[in-house]
Design an enzyme around this catalytic site. Structure first.
Site, PDB file in Angstrom:
ATOM      1  N   HIS A   1       0.846  -1.196   0.000  1.00 47.80           N
ATOM      2  CA  HIS A   1       0.000   0.000   0.000  1.00 47.80           C
ATOM      3  C   HIS A   1       0.884   1.250   0.000  1.00 47.80           C
ATOM      4  CE1 HIS A   1      -3.630  -2.308   1.218  1.00 47.80           C
ATOM      5  NE2 HIS A   1      -4.291  -1.224   0.852  1.00 47.80           N
TER       6      HIS A   1
ATOM      7  N   ASN B   1      11.361  -7.800   8.264  1.00 45.21           N
ATOM      8  CA  ASN B   1      12.576  -7.660   9.050  1.00 45.21           C
ATOM      9  C   ASN B   1      12.502  -6.386   9.871  1.00 45.21           C
ATOM     10  OD1 ASN B   1      13.477  -5.452   7.341  1.00 45.21           O
ATOM     11  ND2 ASN B   1      13.869  -6.997   5.795  1.00 45.21           N
TER      12      ASN B   1
END
Length: 276
Positions: free
Chosen positions: A95, A131
């Site tokens: 997005h 991560n």
């Protein structure tokens, strides 16, 4: 798609125009949605910029997530990076305007705004690996939204990919290696802004062999671990070729004395210099 008014440039009480490309002869199309707009670059099949308004006092919670990604029928499908880009690979539909940011106002309007964020015009390919760097970027987005909600503050957030000519090609698009975000708000009666860059390019200083070996024909380009930086707003304008209006002059980040201190790598969202 009728009745979409799009991004409100006067939302903060101080004009913050929709970004525009300064390069001549690069075609763009402005697509209005509910509480946000997309500046689409048909030649790249991706947005050059997005702009959303966030009303912290009127946010609507618990709007169900649809995940109903679709083409915008107002422009040709071959102007949009559609499902074929993301099918059977390691790329996420990232997005640009975050799903929760425009979800405010009357319930019906908030639900429509949520659905509008799931147009392919509001997505760009991102590495699917989660991560610490990506956690910081998403935490930064939450930090902005939470502050707007907690203090009933209005925010304008501009976001987009850095569209570079050298971005690696894949399935008819070039995958951007960096993304940018600029937050604007009124602080002590004056316009203020901060800017950030998310970098998903492979770290060639440490991972050159592995990254280059991963460049298999027909596979997504090798992408590195996300790294998040707070940067001068003016640097975003230079990186993207966008006119950001008054925002470079409203930057809260102190000017760096040395080049190596110009970009501040963030290890946690609360490390950002915002003076909120």
């Amino acid at each position: 798609m009728a009745g979409r008014e799009g991004y409100d440039e006067g939302f903060l009480g101080i004009a913050v125009p929709l970004p525009r490309l300064t390069a001549p002869r690069v075609e763009t199309v402005v697509l209005p949605y509910t509480h946000f707009s997309v500046l689409l670059r048909p030649d790249r099949r991706l947005a050059a910029a997005t702009a959303v308004t966030i009303d912290g006092e009127r946010l609507v919670e618990d709007v169900p997530r649809t995940d109903d990604w679709r083409y915008d029928p107002r422009v040709a499908e071959d102007w949009q990076a559609g499902p074929e880009v993301y099918r059977n690979n390691s790329l996420d539909r990232g997005h640009l305007v975050r799903r929760l940011d425009p979800v405010w106002g009357a319930t019906a309007v908030a639900v429509r705004a949520d659905g509008d964020t799931f147009h392919y015009t509001n997505a760009a390919p991102q590495a699917d690996v989660f991560n610490q760097g990506k956690q910081v970027w998403q935490g930064l987005e939450n930090h902005l939204l939470d502050h707007a909600a907690r203090f009933d503050r209005k925010l304008t957030v501009l976001t987009g990919p850095v569209l570079h000519d050298a971005d690696p090609p894949y399935r008819g698009v070039q995958v951007p290696l960096r993304f940018w975000k600029v937050a604007a708000f009124v602080h002590d009666g004056v316009l203020a802004a901060t800017a950030y860059v998310l970098d998903q390019s492979p770290d060639l200083t440490r991972d050159a062999d592995r990254a280059l070996a991963g460049a298999v024909p027909g596979a997504p380009p090798p992408l590195g671990a996300f790294r998040t930086y707070q940067v001068p707003v003016g640097d975003v304008a230079l990186l993207t070729g966008l006119d950001l209006g008054p925002l470079p002059g409203a930057d809260l980040m102190p000017p760096a004395r040395a080049p190596e201190g110009r970009w501040r790598r963030l290890e946690a969202p609360d490390e950002t210099v915002m003076n909120l």
